[in-house]
Design an enzyme around this catalytic site. Structure first.
Site, PDB file in Angstrom:
ATOM      1  N   GLN A 101       0.846  -1.195   0.000  1.00  0.00           N
ATOM      2  CA  GLN A 101       0.000   0.000   0.000  1.00  0.00           C
ATOM      3  C   GLN A 101       0.880   1.242   0.000  1.00  0.00           C
ATOM      4  OE1 GLN A 101      -3.381  -0.627   3.098  1.00  0.00           O
ATOM      5  NE2 GLN A 101      -1.803  -2.109   3.582  1.00  0.00           N
TER       6      GLN A 101
ATOM      7  N   HIS B 291      -1.708   1.625  -4.028  1.00  0.00           N
ATOM      8  CA  HIS B 291      -2.099   3.026  -3.822  1.00  0.00           C
ATOM      9  C   HIS B 291      -1.230   3.997  -4.603  1.00  0.00           C
ATOM     10  CE1 HIS B 291      -4.169   1.806   0.236  1.00  0.00           C
ATOM     11  NE2 HIS B 291      -4.876   1.475  -0.828  1.00  0.00           N
TER      12      HIS B 291
ATOM     13  N   SER C 162      -2.206  -1.103   9.388  1.00  0.00           N
ATOM     14  CA  SER C 162      -3.297  -1.087  10.360  1.00  0.00           C
ATOM     15  C   SER C 162      -4.492  -1.871   9.831  1.00  0.00           C
ATOM     16  CB  SER C 162      -3.718   0.357  10.671  1.00  0.00           C
ATOM     17  OG  SER C 162      -4.160   0.987   9.483  1.00  0.00           O
TER      18      SER C 162
HETATM   19  C1  BJW Z   1       4.789  -1.144  12.472  1.00  0.00           C
HETATM   20  C2  BJW Z   1       6.009  -0.484  12.642  1.00  0.00           C
HETATM   21  C3  BJW Z   1       7.182  -1.276  12.585  1.00  0.00           C
HETATM   22  C4  BJW Z   1       4.416   0.983  12.758  1.00  0.00           C
HETATM   23  N1  BJW Z   1       7.083  -2.588  12.372  1.00  0.00           N
HETATM   24  N2  BJW Z   1       4.718  -2.443  12.281  1.00  0.00           N
HETATM   25  C5  BJW Z   1     -16.164   2.421   5.629  1.00  0.00           C
HETATM   26  C6  BJW Z   1     -15.949   1.067   5.534  1.00  0.00           C
HETATM   27  C7  BJW Z   1     -15.184   0.557   4.496  1.00  0.00           C
HETATM   28  C8  BJW Z   1     -14.602   1.393   3.571  1.00  0.00           C
HETATM   29  C9  BJW Z   1     -14.815   2.741   3.672  1.00  0.00           C
HETATM   30  C10 BJW Z   1     -15.607   3.241   4.675  1.00  0.00           C
HETATM   31  N3  BJW Z   1     -15.610   4.597   4.537  1.00  0.00           N
HETATM   32  C11 BJW Z   1     -14.869   4.944   3.485  1.00  0.00           C
HETATM   33  C12 BJW Z   1     -14.375   3.834   2.939  1.00  0.00           C
HETATM   34  C13 BJW Z   1     -13.503   3.767   1.782  1.00  0.00           C
HETATM   35  C14 BJW Z   1     -12.074   4.175   2.092  1.00  0.00           C
HETATM   36  C15 BJW Z   1     -11.615   3.532   3.391  1.00  0.00           C
HETATM   37  O1  BJW Z   1     -11.169   2.411   3.440  1.00  0.00           O
HETATM   38  N4  BJW Z   1     -11.704   4.260   4.477  1.00  0.00           N
HETATM   39  C16 BJW Z   1     -11.362   3.717   5.786  1.00  0.00           C
HETATM   40  C17 BJW Z   1     -10.237   4.556   6.386  1.00  0.00           C
HETATM   41  C18 BJW Z   1     -12.594   3.636   6.626  1.00  0.00           C
HETATM   42  N5  BJW Z   1     -11.304   3.661   0.978  1.00  0.00           N
HETATM   43  C19 BJW Z   1     -11.160   4.358  -0.144  1.00  0.00           C
HETATM   44  O2  BJW Z   1     -11.608   5.476  -0.298  1.00  0.00           O
HETATM   45  C20 BJW Z   1     -10.412   3.653  -1.253  1.00  0.00           C
HETATM   46  N6  BJW Z   1     -11.151   3.747  -2.444  1.00  0.00           N
HETATM   47  C21 BJW Z   1     -12.366   3.175  -2.596  1.00  0.00           C
HETATM   48  O3  BJW Z   1     -12.875   2.518  -1.723  1.00  0.00           O
HETATM   49  O4  BJW Z   1     -12.933   3.403  -3.801  1.00  0.00           O
HETATM   50  C22 BJW Z   1     -14.278   2.959  -4.022  1.00  0.00           C
HETATM   51  C23 BJW Z   1     -14.792   3.572  -5.304  1.00  0.00           C
HETATM   52  C24 BJW Z   1     -15.602   2.810  -6.113  1.00  0.00           C
HETATM   53  C25 BJW Z   1     -16.099   3.365  -7.293  1.00  0.00           C
HETATM   54  C26 BJW Z   1     -15.769   4.669  -7.645  1.00  0.00           C
HETATM   55  C27 BJW Z   1     -14.962   5.417  -6.816  1.00  0.00           C
HETATM   56  C28 BJW Z   1     -14.463   4.867  -5.630  1.00  0.00           C
HETATM   57  C29 BJW Z   1      -9.077   4.378  -1.500  1.00  0.00           C
HETATM   58  C30 BJW Z   1      -8.181   4.338  -0.329  1.00  0.00           C
HETATM   59  C31 BJW Z   1      -6.900   5.112  -0.640  1.00  0.00           C
HETATM   60  C32 BJW Z   1      -5.996   5.240   0.559  1.00  0.00           C
HETATM   61  N7  BJW Z   1      -5.044   6.272   0.324  1.00  0.00           N
HETATM   62  C33 BJW Z   1      -4.003   6.504   1.280  1.00  0.00           C
HETATM   63  C34 BJW Z   1      -3.217   7.771   0.877  1.00  0.00           C
HETATM   64  C35 BJW Z   1      -2.305   7.485  -0.320  1.00  0.00           C
HETATM   65  C36 BJW Z   1      -1.604   8.710  -0.793  1.00  0.00           C
HETATM   66  C37 BJW Z   1      -0.665   9.287   0.227  1.00  0.00           C
HETATM   67  O5  BJW Z   1       0.242   8.605   0.718  1.00  0.00           O
HETATM   68  O6  BJW Z   1      -0.848  10.457   0.542  1.00  0.00           O
HETATM   69  O7  BJW Z   1      -3.136   5.375   1.381  1.00  0.00           O
HETATM   70  S1  BJW Z   1      -4.605   6.700   2.955  1.00  0.00           S
HETATM   71  C38 BJW Z   1      -3.262   5.840   3.724  1.00  0.00           C
HETATM   72  O8  BJW Z   1      -3.780   4.634   4.328  1.00  0.00           O
HETATM   73  C39 BJW Z   1      -2.345   5.394   2.576  1.00  0.00           C
HETATM   74  C40 BJW Z   1      -1.977   4.001   3.017  1.00  0.00           C
HETATM   75  O9  BJW Z   1      -1.503   3.238   1.937  1.00  0.00           O
HETATM   76  C41 BJW Z   1      -3.251   3.498   3.644  1.00  0.00           C
HETATM   77  C42 BJW Z   1      -3.040   2.351   4.604  1.00  0.00           C
HETATM   78  O10 BJW Z   1      -2.330   2.755   5.718  1.00  0.00           O
HETATM   79  P1  BJW Z   1      -1.254   1.784   6.396  1.00  0.00           P
HETATM   80  O11 BJW Z   1      -0.164   1.507   5.452  1.00  0.00           O
HETATM   81  O12 BJW Z   1      -1.942   0.615   6.987  1.00  0.00           O
HETATM   82  O13 BJW Z   1      -0.633   2.731   7.518  1.00  0.00           O
HETATM   83  P2  BJW Z   1      -1.202   3.010   9.001  1.00  0.00           P
HETATM   84  O14 BJW Z   1      -0.522   4.231   9.513  1.00  0.00           O
HETATM   85  O15 BJW Z   1      -2.652   2.983   9.057  1.00  0.00           O
HETATM   86  O16 BJW Z   1      -0.690   1.745   9.853  1.00  0.00           O
HETATM   87  C43 BJW Z   1       0.693   1.510  10.094  1.00  0.00           C
HETATM   88  C44 BJW Z   1       0.809   0.211  10.874  1.00  0.00           C
HETATM   89  O17 BJW Z   1       2.184  -0.103  11.015  1.00  0.00           O
HETATM   90  C45 BJW Z   1       0.229   0.280  12.300  1.00  0.00           C
HETATM   91  O18 BJW Z   1      -0.574  -0.882  12.507  1.00  0.00           O
HETATM   92  C46 BJW Z   1       1.465   0.252  13.203  1.00  0.00           C
HETATM   93  O19 BJW Z   1       1.249  -0.428  14.426  1.00  0.00           O
HETATM   94  C47 BJW Z   1       2.438  -0.512  12.350  1.00  0.00           C
HETATM   95  N8  BJW Z   1       3.869  -0.223  12.588  1.00  0.00           N
HETATM   96  N9  BJW Z   1       5.814   0.825  12.873  1.00  0.00           N
HETATM   97  C48 BJW Z   1       5.888  -3.162  12.264  1.00  0.00           C
HETATM   98  N10 BJW Z   1       8.454  -0.712  12.749  1.00  0.00           N
END
Ligand code: BJW
Ligand code: ZN
Length: 270
Positions: free
Chosen positions: A112, A130, A208
């Site tokens: 991601q 992403h 996460s």
């Molecule tokens: C360690 C560590 C170490 C730390 N060792 N571990 C309700 C329910 C379901 C879905 C939705 C909803 N409401 C809205 C939605 C949809 C939404 C979504 O999922 N929202 C949720 C937040 C609720 N999703 C979307 O909008 C997606 N699109 C979509 O659904 O489209 C549908 C569609 C259909 C038809 C037409 C149009 C649309 C798109 C999602 C895009 C996410 N974008 C981002 C930003 C990217 C650009 C940027 O970087 O600026 O992507 S958001 C951000 O989150 C980024 C990441 O890739 C993504 C995931 O985060 P990640 O990698 O998990 O990071 P963290 O910080 O959350 O977690 C880090 C983890 O590491 C933690 O657990 C720590 O403990 C751990 N850790 N150090 C091991 N050393």
């Protein structure tokens, strides 16, 4: 399921069932998130203290509406993120995943992350769900193009920067990343879904697992009969579905896993 949660410090402490599976040349699927790059100095998103979303409002920066409202604010924030990335180096976790890939004939790495640290560590065919920070595309005509060199020097905080113009139509460039409410790239998502359904071992690392549809992938794998192993410093919603939870930093745990895989495969070869 009630997975056993362990914090291994040696390869021998890894769960027996996992070691056994590794000796059988499993098809491996790896999903990584921002936690894998945290030890390289890149901020995660959701850490309550140090995460990007603790400091910056995603609605003002990571949506298409935000770009329409204030393109310079958004582009400047991504310029700052790109500069942070250019200063960062892959860590032991990235290195271990690249080494693991070279051991297994079937190995899919889906990230991601919008950084390029997996590639810089030597991983190949990385699937970016992403998008990527260092690629841009036109907000109007959609044409992809390399991001021109950052306009500002090394700054500690983001500054407003006007986005450059598209080489084809003169429209504004945006980062080629997936913002909230946007669809993930169809080919990448489809290949990730397919590989997750076909794998024997799913490693869910440093995410996460709260953002959809990426967060569905471990469940698709489990439903199709795979072993799910979570590697994370903290609890996540997929822990309860996992066969094993390895609690700790990926830069510590993944080298153990890579080492264990080498020994397990040697044993399997005997
Ligand atoms: C360690 C560590 C170490 C730390 N060792 N571990 C309700 C329910 C379901 C879905 C939705 C909803 N409401 C809205 C939605 C949809 C939404 C979504 O999922 N929202 C949720 C937040 C609720 N999703 C979307 O909008 C997606 N699109 C979509 O659904 O489209 C549908 C569609 C259909 C038809 C037409 C149009 C649309 C798109 C999602 C895009 C996410 N974008 C981002 C930003 C990217 C650009 C940027 O970087 O600026 O992507 S958001 C951000 O989150 C980024 C990441 O890739 C993504 C995931 O985060 P990640 O990698 O998990 O990071 P963290 O910080 O959350 O977690 C880090 C983890 O590491 C933690 O657990 C720590 O403990 C751990 N850790 N150090 C091991 N050393
Ligand atoms: Zn254009």
């Amino acid at each position: 399921m009630h997975p056993k949660i362990i914090s291994p410090t040696t390869a021998e402490q890894l769960p027996h069932g996992l070691l056994e599976l590794l000796s059988e040349r499993p098809k491996i699927f790896v999903l990584t998130g921002a936690g894998v790059s945290a030890e390289s100095g890149l901020q995660t998103f959701r850490d309550k203290r140090t995460g990007l979303w603790a400091q910056f409002d995603p609605r003002r920066l990571a949506t298409a509406d935000a770009f329409v409202q204030d393109a310079a604010l958004v582009w400047g924030w991504y310029e700052w993120r790109r500069q942070e990335l250019l200063k960062a180096q892959p860590n032991a976790g990235h290195d271990a995943l690249a080494a693991l890939q070279s051991q297994f004939p079937s190995f899919t790495l889906v990230t991601q992350n919008v950084d390029d640290l997996h590639e810089r560590a030597g991983s190949s065919s990385v699937v970016h769900l992403h998008g990527q920070l260092l690629v841009s595309r036109c907000f109007d005509c959609g044409r992809k193009q390399p991001t021109p060199n950052p306009a500002i020097g090394h700054t500690l905080t983001p500054q407003r920067v006007q986005p450059p113009a598209c080489v084809a139509c003169g429209g504004l460039l945006r980062p080629d990343v997936v913002w909230f409410g946007e669809e993930l790239p169809a080919d990448e998502l489809e290949s990730a879904r397919k590989a997750s359904r076909e794998c024997d071992l799913f490693l869910c690392i440093g995410t996460s697992a709260e953002v959809y549809p990426a967060a569905e992938l471990p469940h698709e794998a489990i439903d199709a009969g795979a072993m799910l192993v979570v590697v994370n410093e903290k609890r996540t919603p997929v822990d309860r579905s996992a066969h094993h939870v390895l609690r700790g930093q990926s830069g510590t745990i993944l080298p153990l896993l890579e080492r264990a895989a080498r020994f397990a495969r040697l044993r399997g070869d005997l």
